[in-house]
Design an enzyme around this catalytic site. Structure first.
Site, PDB file in Angstrom:
ATOM      1  N   ASP A  32       0.857  -1.138  -0.071  1.00 30.03           N
ATOM      2  CA  ASP A  32      -0.055  -0.029   0.125  1.00 30.03           C
ATOM      3  C   ASP A  32       0.893   1.301   0.008  1.00 30.03           C
ATOM      4  O   ASP A  32       2.259   1.279   0.356  1.00 30.03           O
ATOM      5  CB  ASP A  32      -0.771   0.244   1.337  1.00 30.03           C
ATOM      6  CG  ASP A  32      -2.096   0.802   0.943  1.00 30.03           C
ATOM      7  OD1 ASP A  32      -3.140  -0.100   0.855  1.00 30.03           O
ATOM      8  OD2 ASP A  32      -2.469   1.947   0.777  1.00 30.03           O
ATOM      9  N   ASP A  51       4.247   1.975  -4.259  1.00 28.23           N
ATOM     10  CA  ASP A  51       3.467   2.674  -4.943  1.00 28.23           C
ATOM     11  C   ASP A  51       3.247   1.501  -6.079  1.00 28.23           C
ATOM     12  O   ASP A  51       4.056   1.391  -6.778  1.00 28.23           O
ATOM     13  CB  ASP A  51       4.140   3.735  -5.540  1.00 28.23           C
ATOM     14  CG  ASP A  51       3.112   4.731  -6.298  1.00 28.23           C
ATOM     15  OD1 ASP A  51       2.295   3.952  -7.051  1.00 28.23           O
ATOM     16  OD2 ASP A  51       3.308   5.829  -6.595  1.00 28.23           O
ATOM     17  N   ASN A  74      -4.987  -5.270  -7.101  1.00 27.17           N
ATOM     18  CA  ASN A  74      -6.081  -4.771  -6.567  1.00 27.17           C
ATOM     19  C   ASN A  74      -6.146  -3.110  -6.685  1.00 27.17           C
ATOM     20  O   ASN A  74      -7.065  -2.610  -6.304  1.00 27.17           O
ATOM     21  CB  ASN A  74      -6.577  -5.210  -5.180  1.00 27.17           C
ATOM     22  CG  ASN A  74      -7.517  -4.566  -4.477  1.00 27.17           C
ATOM     23  OD1 ASN A  74      -8.714  -4.238  -4.894  1.00 27.17           O
ATOM     24  ND2 ASN A  74      -7.296  -3.837  -3.490  1.00 27.17           N
ATOM     25  N   SER A 127     -14.153  -3.522 -12.536  1.00 24.88           N
ATOM     26  CA  SER A 127     -15.373  -2.829 -11.906  1.00 24.88           C
ATOM     27  C   SER A 127     -16.593  -2.839 -12.875  1.00 24.88           C
ATOM     28  O   SER A 127     -16.136  -3.091 -14.079  1.00 24.88           O
ATOM     29  CB  SER A 127     -15.178  -1.258 -12.020  1.00 24.88           C
ATOM     30  OG  SER A 127     -15.980  -0.493 -11.474  1.00 24.88           O
ATOM     31  N   TYR A 140     -11.662   6.387 -15.229  1.00 24.15           N
ATOM     32  CA  TYR A 140     -11.867   5.062 -14.529  1.00 24.15           C
ATOM     33  C   TYR A 140     -12.382   3.960 -15.451  1.00 24.15           C
ATOM     34  O   TYR A 140     -12.071   3.170 -15.349  1.00 24.15           O
ATOM     35  CB  TYR A 140     -12.849   5.628 -13.275  1.00 24.15           C
ATOM     36  CG  TYR A 140     -12.952   4.508 -12.457  1.00 24.15           C
ATOM     37  CD1 TYR A 140     -12.050   4.153 -11.345  1.00 24.15           C
ATOM     38  CD2 TYR A 140     -14.326   3.592 -12.443  1.00 24.15           C
ATOM     39  CE1 TYR A 140     -12.067   3.045 -10.390  1.00 24.15           C
ATOM     40  CE2 TYR A 140     -14.367   2.770 -11.184  1.00 24.15           C
ATOM     41  CZ  TYR A 140     -13.202   2.323 -10.501  1.00 24.15           C
ATOM     42  OH  TYR A 140     -13.363   1.349  -9.527  1.00 24.15           O
ATOM     43  N   LYS A 144     -10.724   0.967 -16.353  1.00 24.59           N
ATOM     44  CA  LYS A 144     -11.262  -0.638 -15.709  1.00 24.59           C
ATOM     45  C   LYS A 144     -11.467  -1.598 -17.159  1.00 24.59           C
ATOM     46  O   LYS A 144     -11.506  -2.610 -17.013  1.00 24.59           O
ATOM     47  CB  LYS A 144     -12.131  -0.438 -14.891  1.00 24.59           C
ATOM     48  CG  LYS A 144     -11.905   0.393 -13.683  1.00 24.59           C
ATOM     49  CD  LYS A 144     -11.080  -0.556 -12.807  1.00 24.59           C
ATOM     50  CE  LYS A 144     -10.746  -0.100 -11.285  1.00 24.59           C
ATOM     51  NZ  LYS A 144      -9.698  -0.803 -10.647  1.00 24.59           N
ATOM     52  N   VAL A 173     -19.637  -0.181  -3.937  1.00 25.33           N
ATOM     53  CA  VAL A 173     -19.286  -0.963  -2.716  1.00 25.33           C
ATOM     54  C   VAL A 173     -19.214   0.039  -1.578  1.00 25.33           C
ATOM     55  O   VAL A 173     -18.728   1.138  -1.696  1.00 25.33           O
ATOM     56  CB  VAL A 173     -17.564  -1.477  -2.708  1.00 25.33           C
ATOM     57  CG1 VAL A 173     -17.179  -1.971  -1.437  1.00 25.33           C
ATOM     58  CG2 VAL A 173     -17.704  -2.345  -3.961  1.00 25.33           C
TER      59      VAL A 173
END
Length: 248
Positions: A32, A51, A74, A127, A140, A144, A173
């Site tokens: 993370d 990163d 992820n 997604s 985004y 995805k 989510v």
């Protein structure tokens, strides 16, 4: 002991994945960019500051982790919420860098050891934005969609070596990231946050958001022997999205 590495594993979906794999008996590695969040993960996990869009850092962590049984690519960010003509190129590039290039780098540096061992599973987090276009979410959605193409290519390249690849497509989510999307989208559309949330829920046949644990449970299944012949698949965990343009 079986080993899993989860990028962006210190919060949200990644953290839920870590707990689910831990409960299933895996040795859990998480990366993370949030050092404070990494300090809060269970002490039995291997936690590394990394990163996901920086190749040298990713390569170092993958080399340290060694052969993985499951790799969960992820890492992701929501990106800007705006009309495409108002999206800054720098914001576009940052969103694509983390969501798409992060997945690419995880696969690039995690796959060689898996292929050499003749086993493993890569689980990409895409997604429902990768299944439908989403207004005001161009960077985004584009990233995805691309993650799904990446996953299918990884499945084809790695299948002969006994390595599988699949993608999970979460819907809306519950959690801080989605909360930020709701607030920004409400501002962009001149609506209330509650109206936007209701619109997202109304766009699914189950009329609800999903929990991070729902995504985590699917990841554990896809990494398990129960899914040993499941590869190249896109699986939505979203309560069945009917309307990709959330409205009231």
């Amino acid at each position: 002991m079986t080993r899993v590495l989860i990028t962006a594993g210190a919060s949200g979906i990644g953290l839920a994945m870590g707990h689910a794999f831990d409960a299933a008996g895996y040795e859990v590695w998480v990366t993370d960019v949030d050092a404070a969040a990494l300090d809060q993960v269970p002490g039995t996990w291997q936690a590394r500051l990394c990163d996901a869009s920086e190749e040298a850092a990713v390569a170092d962590v993958m080399a340290e982790a060694g052969t993985l049984d499951v790799l969960c690519a992820n890492a992701g960010i929501a990106g800007p919420t705006d009309r495409i003509e108002d999206v800054a190129l720098s914001d576009w590039r940052k969103c694509v860098s983390v969501n798409l290039e992060g997945a690419f780098l995880a696969a690039k540096h995690g796959l060689p050891a898996m292929k050499a061992a003749g086993r493993g599973a890569v689980v990409f987090t895409s997604s429902t934005a990768g299944l439908y276009g989403y207004p005001n979410r161009a960077p985004y959605a584009a990233a995805k969609w691309a993650v799904i193409g990446l996953m299918k290519t990884v499945a084809m390249e790695s299948g002969p070596f006994g390595v599988r690849a699949n993608a999970i497509c979460p819907g809306a989510v519950e959690g801080p990231r989605m909360e930020g999307v709701l607030v920004r989208e409400a501002a962009a559309k001149g609506m209330s946050r509650e109206q936007v949330r209701d619109g997202y829920a109304a766009g699914t046949s189950m009329r609800s958001f999903v929990e991070a644990s729902d995504i985590a449970d699917m990841a554990v299944f896809l990494g398990s022997q129960a899914a040993r012949r499941v590869s190249g698949q896109v699986i939505a965990v979203d309560g069945h999205t009917e309307n990709p343009d959330p409205k009231v």
